[in-house]
Design an enzyme around this catalytic site. Structure first.
Site, PDB file in Angstrom:
ATOM      1  N   GLU A  15       0.978  -1.039   0.055  1.00 24.23           N
ATOM      2  CA  GLU A  15      -0.026  -0.044   0.040  1.00 24.23           C
ATOM      3  C   GLU A  15       0.841   1.494   0.086  1.00 24.23           C
ATOM      4  OE1 GLU A  15      -3.908  -1.939   2.375  1.00 24.23           O
ATOM      5  OE2 GLU A  15      -2.222  -1.409   3.546  1.00 24.23           O
ATOM      6  N   GLY A  80     -12.224  -5.713   1.967  1.00 26.58           N
ATOM      7  CA  GLY A  80     -12.975  -6.699   1.408  1.00 26.58           C
ATOM      8  C   GLY A  80     -14.420  -5.827   1.279  1.00 26.58           C
ATOM      9  N   MET A 176      -9.203  -3.292   8.447  1.00 27.87           N
ATOM     10  CA  MET A 176      -8.692  -3.525   9.706  1.00 27.87           C
ATOM     11  C   MET A 176      -7.953  -2.139  10.405  1.00 27.87           C
ATOM     12  SD  MET A 176      -7.130  -7.342   9.207  1.00 27.87           S
ATOM     13  CE  MET A 176      -6.748  -7.680  11.020  1.00 27.87           C
ATOM     14  N   GLU A 177      -8.127  -1.045   9.793  1.00 27.15           N
ATOM     15  CA  GLU A 177      -7.373   0.204  10.325  1.00 27.15           C
ATOM     16  C   GLU A 177      -8.398   1.602  10.352  1.00 27.15           C
ATOM     17  OE1 GLU A 177      -5.868  -1.582   7.798  1.00 27.15           O
ATOM     18  OE2 GLU A 177      -4.824  -2.792   8.812  1.00 27.15           O
ATOM     19  N   ASP A 200     -10.890  -8.175  -2.414  1.00 26.97           N
ATOM     20  CA  ASP A 200     -11.556  -9.264  -2.106  1.00 26.97           C
ATOM     21  C   ASP A 200     -13.052  -9.154  -1.930  1.00 26.97           C
ATOM     22  OD1 ASP A 200     -11.644  -9.547   1.080  1.00 26.97           O
ATOM     23  OD2 ASP A 200      -9.910  -8.780   0.553  1.00 26.97           O
TER      24      ASP A 200
HETATM   25  N1  SAH Z   1      -0.069  -8.722   5.562  1.00 28.00           N
HETATM   26  C1  SAH Z   1      -0.926 -10.146   5.832  1.00 28.00           C
HETATM   27  C2  SAH Z   1      -1.781  -9.686   6.454  1.00 28.00           C
HETATM   28  C3  SAH Z   1      -2.803  -8.810   5.615  1.00 28.00           C
HETATM   29  S1  SAH Z   1      -4.268  -8.490   6.484  1.00 28.00           S
HETATM   30  C4  SAH Z   1      -0.857 -10.920   4.639  1.00 28.00           C
HETATM   31  O1  SAH Z   1      -0.034 -10.424   3.678  1.00 28.00           O
HETATM   32  O2  SAH Z   1      -1.546 -12.026   4.715  1.00 28.00           O
HETATM   33  C5  SAH Z   1      -5.581  -7.793   5.638  1.00 28.00           C
HETATM   34  C6  SAH Z   1      -5.082  -6.209   5.280  1.00 28.00           C
HETATM   35  O3  SAH Z   1      -6.049  -5.663   4.269  1.00 28.00           O
HETATM   36  C7  SAH Z   1      -5.506  -5.196   6.395  1.00 28.00           C
HETATM   37  O4  SAH Z   1      -4.735  -4.214   6.558  1.00 28.00           O
HETATM   38  C8  SAH Z   1      -6.947  -4.901   5.924  1.00 28.00           C
HETATM   39  O5  SAH Z   1      -7.348  -3.589   6.207  1.00 28.00           O
HETATM   40  C9  SAH Z   1      -7.167  -5.192   4.697  1.00 28.00           C
HETATM   41  N2  SAH Z   1      -8.225  -6.085   4.035  1.00 28.00           N
HETATM   42  C10 SAH Z   1      -8.401  -6.563   3.038  1.00 28.00           C
HETATM   43  N3  SAH Z   1      -9.425  -7.482   2.659  1.00 28.00           N
HETATM   44  C11 SAH Z   1      -9.968  -7.581   4.213  1.00 28.00           C
HETATM   45  C12 SAH Z   1     -10.822  -8.292   4.615  1.00 28.00           C
HETATM   46  N4  SAH Z   1     -11.535  -9.319   4.047  1.00 28.00           N
HETATM   47  N5  SAH Z   1     -10.944  -8.265   5.863  1.00 28.00           N
HETATM   48  C13 SAH Z   1     -10.267  -7.458   6.580  1.00 28.00           C
HETATM   49  N6  SAH Z   1      -9.341  -6.819   6.203  1.00 28.00           N
HETATM   50  C14 SAH Z   1      -9.131  -6.721   5.062  1.00 28.00           C
END
Ligand code: SAH
Length: 234
Positions: A15, A80, A176-177, A200
């Site tokens: 990001e 999402g 999440m933020e 997603d």
């Molecule tokens: N960097 C880690 C964790 C990512 S958590 C990894 O690669 O697995 C997901 C991140 O994308 C968070 O910062 C959140 O803000 C966002 N995000 C995207 N899709 C999401 C969803 N379905 N639920 C919650 N957060 C989501």
């Protein structure tokens, strides 16, 4: 509209990747384990940083950014989709933000309500929303909308949870933020807006979709933020 110094936050490295590439850096400093990069983007003074994932990281990061004197805060990232009308890549511009995992329902408070506090939904700044909408309309026609952003310390990957979140709290997208950034900005009286491109649909396919589309969605969100920066002061 002129905001002197613009604070820009992303949670993950994808990001903030294009910020690292495009900002002409004049300095960096570290605080609480987060690096803050100062510089110029299209002639505009900015400070950007990668908060890390989740509300606590986002809250600390936002306060430190505000303490460095930014005049507004933009969040750029992925989310999402909750609204079935949104496709992967589409962009949500926050109207309000709320924590979906603030749950004191056992004591009779509605889900998402912070007890004994006037406000639980934090409204984005109208001027920043307007700027984002006009930038979005020209960059991604028909693919941007305003809406409520829900935040919690959970990666949502279930159709059932999506339905429940839509029914109990409304919301165009989940991440999440955003609500943490929003609340800290409100506590400090600093204008903000959250920009999120969909990686997603927060359903069973979300982990794979997130994996496949995070870079592209992050870049779309960046382009909108960059266009907002270029339009500031016009
Ligand atoms: N960097 C880690 C964790 C990512 S958590 C990894 O690669 O697995 C997901 C991140 O994308 C968070 O910062 C959140 O803000 C966002 N995000 C995207 N899709 C999401 C969803 N379905 N639920 C919650 N957060 C989501």
């Amino acid at each position: 509209m002129t905001f002197g110094t613009v604070g820009i936050i992303g949670a993950m490295k994808e990001e903030v990747e294009l910020l690292h590439r495009n900002v002409r850096v004049t300095g960096t400093r570290s605080k609480a384990g987060i690096e803050y990069v100062t510089g110029e983007l299209h002639g505009k003074q900015v400070i950007f940083c990668r908060s890390g994932v989740g509300k606590v990281n986002a809250a600390v990061c936002t306060q430190v950014l505000i303490d460095q004197g930014v005049d507004c805060v933009l969040f750029t990232g992925v989310a999402g989709a909750l609204d079935p009308g949104l496709d992967v890549g589409d962009i949500v511009i926050s109207t309000v933000c709320q924590q979906h995992d603030m749950d004191v329902t056992a004591l009779g408070f509605p889900r998402g309500v912070i007890p004994f506090q006037e406000q639980s939904e934090f409204a984005a700044d109208d001027r920043l929303v307007g700027l984002a909408v006009s930038a979005g309309e020209s960059l991604f026609p028909g693919r941007c909308r305003t809406g409520k952003v829900l935040s919690g310390d959970q990666f949502i990957a279930s159709r059932e949870t999506v339905r429940e979140l839509r029914e109990t709290m409304g919301g165009a997208c989940v991440e999440m933020e955003g609500a943490a950034v929003a609340q800290v900005c409100a506590m400090n009286g600093v204008p903000f807006v959250i920009i999120r491109s969909m990686s997603d649909r927060a359903d069973g396919g979300a982990p794979d979709s997130f994996e496949a589309f995070t870079i592209e969605a992050s870049n779309r969100s960046y382009r909108l933020v960059e266009s907002m920066i270029m339009r500031m002061g016009e």
